[in-house]
Scaffold this active site. Structure first.
Site, PDB file in Angstrom:
ATOM      1  CD  GLU A  51       7.246   3.665  -4.792  1.00 53.01           C
ATOM      2  OE1 GLU A  51       7.711   3.984  -3.969  1.00 53.01           O
ATOM      3  OE2 GLU A  51       8.043   2.452  -5.289  1.00 53.01           O
ATOM      4  CG  PHE A 113      12.319 -10.115  -0.861  1.00 52.77           C
ATOM      5  CD1 PHE A 113      13.022  -9.321  -0.033  1.00 52.77           C
ATOM      6  CD2 PHE A 113      12.047  -9.847  -2.090  1.00 52.77           C
ATOM      7  CE1 PHE A 113      13.588  -7.860  -0.397  1.00 52.77           C
ATOM      8  CE2 PHE A 113      12.573  -8.176  -2.818  1.00 52.77           C
ATOM      9  CZ  PHE A 113      13.737  -7.640  -2.041  1.00 52.77           C
ATOM     10  CD  GLN A 114      10.750  -5.945  -2.619  1.00 53.49           C
ATOM     11  OE1 GLN A 114      10.249  -6.070  -3.572  1.00 53.49           O
ATOM     12  NE2 GLN A 114      11.280  -4.913  -2.724  1.00 53.49           N
ATOM     13  CE  LYS A 163       5.709 -11.608 -10.292  1.00 55.26           C
ATOM     14  NZ  LYS A 163       7.130 -11.422  -9.958  1.00 55.26           N
ATOM     15  CG  MET A 482       2.188  26.660  10.148  1.00 54.73           C
ATOM     16  SD  MET A 482       1.575  28.087  10.476  1.00 54.73           S
ATOM     17  CE  MET A 482       0.842  28.337   9.000  1.00 54.73           C
TER      18      MET A 482
END
Ligand code: TPP
Ligand code: MG
Lengths: 574, 163
Positions: A51, A113-114, A163, A482
């Site tokens: 993502e 959940f999630q 949802k 760097m």
């Protein structure tokens, strides 16, 4: 009247809004939306492999095209994976709309959940966020999200979508809202005329003026006007890293970019200026160095669309709140038919600047001799040559980023695409994918380092799936260059964890995805390898270029010093 | 300097957290904070007192104004204004101190709003300095509990904070 489910409204809205691409990754809370996307062909969904890459790809797309980038992720881990990319877009003021699935409304707060409070998590790194509370509000909320993301000072907007808001069984009336109004949001459309007049008078009287312009000119599509104004006045101009290309770098009035690794002449000119005309730049600490020593003799004109940027770190003598484009246009009309009052002083100023230029000419770095390791700088110069300076160049973060910005010469805005504000390693490659999708027939090069590339290299698979022909130039110094440079300078070369042990065989890795890789170790191999790599604009080619691991980026401002306090090489300083 | 900033805020979920979050995120300080609905159900009024030099206060008001949920704001300390805070205090009130407390309450034009054999609950309104002074006066007697609303305020005269 049309009745649509929340999910279908989203798909339909995206089409009506003119969205071409949506970058995303599915999961439970987003599945109704995915099903709606499956049942239409107007908006193309690009399945990334992480993502974070979705946000960077959308970001790259947005920077190159000027249109908001769109991301779709699921709740919980999907949304948290997107956080780095949202922060990256926020720091660079990039328009982006991130649609996040969320657990069903009745489960919110139960540690379902999630479930993650993504609105809470992203609060400090978004321009605004919304939570959908009823499916019927979807069209209006989305319109507000796009409007906020892309107007005023642009930025990312998160929309949290439980949802049940997208359930296929519930249908509501859909009308595309052509316009939205937010009573508390009215971005300025023009600057204060009195202030602009005052600024122009200062400009015409200046003896040692410098334009200092930033990303605001690029996002504000004001580079034509800027070029016109700067040419009319005959003043020197330096840009920030984010502002590169807003004024053609090949023109002699351009001093390059300024700040920590900016050009010697830019930083010297800033320090000695009597007038600084800042437009769409925010006096960032990587530019100003120590603000108490910043430009001691200069008056400051500061134009910015965001009032909170003005006088934030450095007080402006003439603050102007307004979009770069309209303010510049107004300045041009005021300058029309007038001449600078101190032509003689300006000539002297240019002599001084040309003197600084001359001091460093031919001394910027030492090219490699036969048999020696390639210098990263000469590789970037060769990439610039083979692409005639016309490519879109994305970068990751590190030495290679600075070399790309220093040695590729940009004559157009939006061509250097780099994470300036957040400095996000992993940005370059997915951003290049997004750029390539808005400019399929142009050269798109990601100049990266072996450290950064490994943060997002899973996206090779995405490129495979969609035939994304970007070029990857891996300036392989076998170290977190760097970091190592700072350790050389500040920690007596104790290289704590800046050595990339057990690097993969990039050649084999790239071939495993079915792409072409070319390894370059000598100077003789470089030009032919680049010719080969850039022969076909639609083919992904990876160049693994072994470069000198001991090279440092210079100039480098001395910490806590003034603009002019710089290290110029391993042995010289101002 | 101490400033009192009053804000008309969209009555939306999460709006308050954006304001509070801004202060912590940018390292500004909040002395008191007070929020309640207004006569317009779509708006809440939030009043915050903060301390900072002019540069910091300028940044605070600019950043607040940038929040989409902030509809309008005013720095009351820029003009004449009325500042009020309400405080409820439980103080010990035993023996000789019982009368002493009563006298002090009268001097401060406070009110005793609840009584038990051993304590008084006092209600007092005024600006923050007055409330502080009352607490100081009560300290020797014994303060058991303090509940303050935080500062609320309004401009004097014809000036009105509305849409
Ligand atoms: C996500 C992230 N983690 C850590 C850093 C700190 N950092 C800045 S540059 C750098 C080294 C980058 O190495 P490489 O990509 O190989 O580039 P090089 O400097 O060698 O050219 C690191 C670790 C960062 N900018 N971003
Ligand atoms: Mg490296």
């Amino acid at each position: 009247m049309e009745l649509l489910s929340g999910a279908d409204m989203i798909a339909r809205f995206l089409k009506d809004e003119g969205v071409e691409y949506i970058y995303g990754y599915p999961g439970g809370a987003a599945l109704h939306i995915y099903d709606a996307l499956f049942r239409q062909d107007d908006v193309k969904h690009i399945l990334v492999r992480h993502e974070q890459a979705a946000t960077h790809a959308a970001d790259g797309y947005a920077r190159a095209s000027g249109k908001p980038g769109v991301v779709l992720v699921t709740s919980g881990p999907g949304a948290t994976n997107a956080v780095t990319g949202i922060a990256t877009a926020y720091m660079d003021s990039i328009p982006m709309v991130v649609l996040c699935g969320q657990v069903m409304s009745h489960l919110i707060g139960d540690d379902a959940f999630q479930e993650t409070d993504i609105v809470g998590v992203t609060r400090p790194i978004v321009k605004h966020s919304f939570s959908i509370r009823h499916p019927s509000e979807i069209p209006e909320v989305l319109k507000k999200a796009f409007y906020l993301a892309s107007t005023g000072r642009p930025g990312p907007v998160v929309v949290d979508i439980p949802k049940d808001m997208t359930a296929p069984t519930e249908r509501y009336e859909y009308v595309y809202p052509k316009k939205v109004k937010l009573r508390s949001y009215n971005p300025v459309t023009r600057g204060h005329t009195g202030q602009i007049k005052k600024a122009v008078e200062l400009m015409l009287k200046a003896k040692r003026p410098v334009f200092y312009t930033g990303g605001g000119v690029v996002t504000g599509c004001a580079s034509e006007g800027l070029t016109d104004l700067v040419k009319k006045l005959g003043f020197p101009i330096t840009t920030t890293l984010m502002g590169i290309g807003a004024y053609p770098q090949s023109d002699k009035q351009c001093l390059g970019w300024l700040g920590m690794h900016g050009s010697y002449e830019s930083n010297m000119a800033m320090h000695h200026a009597d007038l600084i005309i800042a437009i769409g730049a925010r006096f960032d600490d990587r530019v100003t160095n120590n603000t108490s020593k910043f430009c001691p003799t200069a008056k400051i004109i500061h134009v910015d669309v965001d009032p909170s940027s003005v006088s934030k770190t450095v007080r402006a003598d003439v603050p102007i709140v307004g979009p770069a484009g309209s303010v510049i246009d107004e300045m041009i009309s005021l300058v029309q038919g007038r001449t600078v009052e101190n032509a003689g002083a300006l000539t002297e100023w240019w002599e001084k600047i040309d003197g600084w230029r001359g001091e460093r000419e031919g001394k910027l770095y030492e090219p490699s001799k036969t048999g020696e390791a390639l210098k990263p700088q000469e590789v970037v110069e060769a990439v610039c040559r083979v692409t005639r300076g016309e490519a879109f160049v994305t970068t990751d973060v590190g030495q290679h980023q600075m070399f790309a910005a220093q040695y590729y010469k940009f004559d157009k805005p939006n061509r250097l695409i780099t994470s300036g504000g957040l400095g996000t390693m992993g940005f370059g490659f997915p951003a290049a994918m997004g750029v390539k999708m808005s400019y399929p027939d142009d050269d798109v090069v990601c100049i990266t380092g072996e450290g950064s590339f490994q943060m997002m290299m899973q996206e090779l698979s995405t490129c495979k799936q969609y035939g994304v022909g970007v070029k990857i130039v891996n300036l392989n110094n076998q170290s977190l260059g760097m970091v190592r440079q700072w350790q050389d300078l500040n920690y007596k070369s104790r290289h704590a964890h800046s050595y990339m042990e057990s690097l993969p065989d990039f050649h084999m890795l790239i071939e495993a995805y079915g792409f072409t890789a070319i390894t370059v170790t000598t100077k003789e191999e470089l030009a032919p390898a680049l010719e080969r790599a850039f022969a076909d604009k639609h083919e992904l080619v990876f160049l693994d270029i072994k470069v000198d691991p001991f090279e440092h980026v210079y100039p480098m401002q001395v910490p806590l010093g003034a603009m002019r306090d710089m290290l110029l090489s391993k042995t010289e300083r101002t | 300097m101490r400033h009192i900033i009053s804000i008309l805020l969209e009555n939306e979920p999460g709006a308050l957290s954006r304001v509070v979050g801004l202060f912590s995120q940018r390292n500004y300080n909040i002395e008191t904070l007070n929020v309640a609905p207004t006569e317009d159900p779509s708006l809440s009024r939030l009043t915050v007192t903060t301390i900072g030099d002019d540069r910091v206060i300028e940044q605070i008001t600019k950043h607040l104004n940038k929040l989409i949920d902030v509809v309008k704001l005013v720095d009351l300390t820029e003009g004449n204004h009325i500042e009020r805070e309400l405080m409820l205090v439980k103080v010990k009130a035993l023996g000789a101190a019982r009368d002493e407390v009563k006298r002090t309450v009268d001097i401060f034009r406070a009110q005793i709003v609840d009584v038990t054999p051993s304590l008084y609950t006092v209600q007092i309104t005024g600006d923050a300095a007055k409330l502080d002074a009352f607490l100081q006066a009560m300290a020797p007697v014994g303060i058991l509990e303090v509940a303050r609303t935080g500062v609320s305020g309004i401009a004097r005269g014809d000036k009105v904070l509305s849409l």
